[in-house]
Design a protein around this motif. Structure first.
Motif, short mmCIF file in Angstrom:
data_model
loop_
_atom_site.label_atom_id
_atom_site.label_comp_id
_atom_site.label_asym_id
_atom_site.label_seq_id
_atom_site.Cartn_x
_atom_site.Cartn_y
_atom_site.Cartn_z
N ARG A 63 0.82 -1.21 0.00
CA ARG A 63 0.00 0.00 0.00
C ARG A 63 0.85 1.26 0.00
NH1 ARG A 63 -5.37 -1.07 1.70
NH2 ARG A 63 -5.68 -3.07 2.74
N VAL A 64 1.97 1.26 0.71
CA VAL A 64 2.80 2.44 0.90
C VAL A 64 4.04 2.32 0.03
CG1 VAL A 64 3.99 3.90 2.57
CG2 VAL A 64 1.94 2.63 3.26
N ALA A 65 4.17 3.23 -0.93
CA ALA A 65 5.27 3.14 -1.89
C ALA A 65 6.63 3.29 -1.23
CB ALA A 65 5.10 4.21 -2.97
N ALA A 66 6.70 4.02 -0.11
CA ALA A 66 7.99 4.26 0.54
C ALA A 66 8.57 3.00 1.17
CB ALA A 66 7.85 5.35 1.60
N ILE A 67 7.74 2.01 1.48
CA ILE A 67 8.21 0.81 2.18
C ILE A 67 8.78 -0.18 1.17
CG2 ILE A 67 7.52 -1.16 3.59
CD1 ILE A 67 5.41 0.64 4.86
N HIS A 68 10.03 -0.56 1.40
CA HIS A 68 10.72 -1.50 0.51
C HIS A 68 10.64 -2.93 1.04
CE1 HIS A 68 13.57 -3.04 -2.36
NE2 HIS A 68 14.41 -3.41 -1.41
N ARG A 69 10.81 -3.08 2.36
CA ARG A 69 10.75 -4.42 2.94
C ARG A 69 10.47 -4.30 4.44
NH1 ARG A 69 16.01 -5.74 5.15
NH2 ARG A 69 17.49 -4.06 4.69
N MET A 70 10.17 -5.44 5.05
CA MET A 70 9.86 -5.50 6.46
C MET A 70 10.91 -6.36 7.16
SD MET A 70 6.28 -6.76 8.20
CE MET A 70 6.48 -8.43 7.53
N VAL A 71 11.44 -5.90 8.29
CA VAL A 71 12.44 -6.65 9.05
C VAL A 71 12.01 -6.67 10.51
CG1 VAL A 71 14.32 -6.04 7.47
CG2 VAL A 71 13.83 -4.57 9.43
N GLY A 72 12.61 -7.58 11.27
CA GLY A 72 12.33 -7.65 12.69
C GLY A 72 11.79 -9.00 13.09
N GLU A 73 11.28 -9.09 14.31
CA GLU A 73 10.76 -10.33 14.89
C GLU A 73 9.25 -10.38 14.69
OE1 GLU A 73 11.99 -10.52 18.92
OE2 GLU A 73 14.08 -10.04 18.48
N THR A 74 8.84 -11.12 13.68
CA THR A 74 7.41 -11.19 13.36
C THR A 74 6.62 -11.83 14.49
OG1 THR A 74 7.98 -11.38 11.02
CG2 THR A 74 5.74 -11.99 11.66
N ASP A 75 7.14 -12.90 15.07
CA ASP A 75 6.41 -13.59 16.14
C ASP A 75 6.24 -12.70 17.37
OD1 ASP A 75 6.31 -15.78 14.50
OD2 ASP A 75 8.08 -16.75 15.38
N ALA A 76 7.23 -11.88 17.65
CA ALA A 76 7.16 -11.00 18.82
C ALA A 76 6.41 -9.71 18.53
CB ALA A 76 8.56 -10.69 19.33
N GLY A 77 6.08 -9.45 17.27
CA GLY A 77 5.37 -8.23 16.93
C GLY A 77 6.24 -6.99 16.90
N GLU A 78 7.56 -7.17 16.90
CA GLU A 78 8.49 -6.04 16.82
C GLU A 78 8.95 -5.94 15.37
OE1 GLU A 78 9.19 -4.13 19.59
OE2 GLU A 78 7.72 -5.36 20.63
N LEU A 79 8.27 -5.14 14.59
CA LEU A 79 8.50 -5.08 13.16
C LEU A 79 8.94 -3.68 12.75
CD1 LEU A 79 5.38 -7.06 11.90
CD2 LEU A 79 7.71 -7.91 12.17
N ARG A 80 9.86 -3.63 11.79
CA ARG A 80 10.33 -2.37 11.23
C ARG A 80 10.09 -2.39 9.73
NH1 ARG A 80 14.35 -4.07 14.58
NH2 ARG A 80 15.69 -4.72 12.83
#
Length: 367
Positions: free
Chosen positions: A156-173
């Motif tokens: 949805r957001v053009a500025a976002i290239h990828r997602m990193v972090g701990e998905t299971d813990a809900g700490e996402l960047r």
């Protein structure tokens, strides 16, 4: 209908702007529509309540996004919100790439860095915030609110290239790309710094420049000088004048951000880049206004026969433009003197790291 609404579970979302300057304007425009967006894209069976709030005037810089989320979590707990979302104009980085957004389930909070969104920030906020709220609530209690429907936020957001972090813990960047993301971050910083405000605030600069231009316009020595100089030299004079003016504004008003314990070197460099670009854009627009006014005055006041007699040759409209060009470039020096008469707070508003006291943005909105 009222009884039916009261029976539905209520979720309170706090929308915090920090610092309360440009981010507060985005929050003010977005708050009224957020509840409808949440009902449409997260859960229509929930009664959404959105609370608008301010953050710190000078948000903590030393701890980066973690410090920002810690402060946001404290604000959420004190206000008894279910979820808190922070919109900030701080340019943030992670893994040496711009950080667009970050969620923290244990804090029940998320933040969005407005500069990383580029120029169309409000549109990107509309796309990002409902997804952030839906993800936080879904990760915290899957049986209460399902994940936000539709495409993932990086779609949805053009500025976002990828997602990193701990998905299971809900700490996402959510991070931007290294090259295009940096370009978008810089343009977003200039957008958030509102160069139009800097241009309107430097009114005395234009007054001083027009005064210098009026004096030069009546001097036939300047006419001959403009005719003798070629386009390359006139370009160099113009660039030197604008550079000197920007440097004078920064030095005279102490706009240069220095690294210290609260401001890391990388953040200080970004602040200074935002300040330089904002002032450059504002002074360039001022120069164009000065050039147009000088060209019009020259055409009205200097008769063609008089100019031909001075230059000893036939003239055309190009000669008036060349005359306006050199006079505008020289007049920027007078503008620099005039800028010293500006109110310090007015000039400092162009500094990216400077934030006025709360209330100023409301005055602007009311006006």
């Amino acid at each position: 209908m009222a009884t039916s609404d009261q029976r539905r579970p209520e979720i309170v979302v706090g929308l915090v702007a920090t610092p309360p300057d440009y981010p507060a304007q985005v929050v003010a425009r977005f708050t009224a529509e957020l509840a409808d967006l949440l009902a449409e894209r997260v859960d229509a069976d929930v009664r959404w309540t959105v609370r608008e709030s301010w953050g710190e005037v000078a948000p903590r810089r030393d701890g980066g996004v973690e410090a920002l989320l810690d402060d946001l979590a404290d604000r959420r707990a004190d206000a008894r919100w279910d979820v808190a979302i922070c919109l900030t104009d701080l340019p943030l980085h992670t893994e040496r790439v711009p950080l667009v957004a970050q969620t923290s389930v244990r804090r029940a909070a998320a933040m969005v860095s407005l500069p990383a969104l580029g120029l169309r920030q409000l549109r990107a906020v509309r796309a990002a915030v409902p997804d952030l709220v839906g993800r936080l609530l879904a990760d915290a209690a899957e049986e209460r609110v399902p994940p936000a429907g539709g495409a993932p936020m990086d779609g949805r957001v053009a500025a976002i290239h990828r997602m990193v972090g701990e998905t299971d813990a809900g700490e996402l960047r959510y991070v931007a790309s290294r090259l295009i993301g940096r370009v978008r971050l810089v343009t977003g910083m200039v957008r958030a710094n509102r160069p139009g405000r800097a241009f309107l605030g430097l009114s005395k600069l234009l007054v001083g420049a027009f005064g210098t231009a009026a004096f030069a316009l009546a001097t036939n020595t300047i006419w001959k000088l403009g005719d003798a100089l070629g386009g390359l030299r006139l370009t160099a004079i113009m660039l030197l004048g604008l550079t000197a003016l920007v440097a004078w504004l920064i030095i005279a008003n102490d706009l240069w951000e220095k690294p210290d314990r609260e401001t890391p070197a990388e953040l200080a460099r970004l602040f200074n880049l935002g300040t330089v670009l904002t002032l450059t854009l504002a002074t360039a627009v001022s120069y164009l206004v000065l050039f147009a006014g000088t060209a019009l005055a020259a055409a009205l006041l200097i008769d063609t026969s008089v100019l031909e007699d001075t230059l000893q040759r036939p003239v055309d409209p190009t000669d008036y433009l060349m005359l306006a060009w050199i006079i505008s470039s020289l007049a920027t020096v007078g503008g620099a003197i005039g800028s010293g008469l500006e109110d310090e707070d007015t000039v400092r508003a162009a500094a990216y790291g400077y934030h006025p006291e709360p209330g100023g943005w409301r005055d602007e909105k009311d006006a």
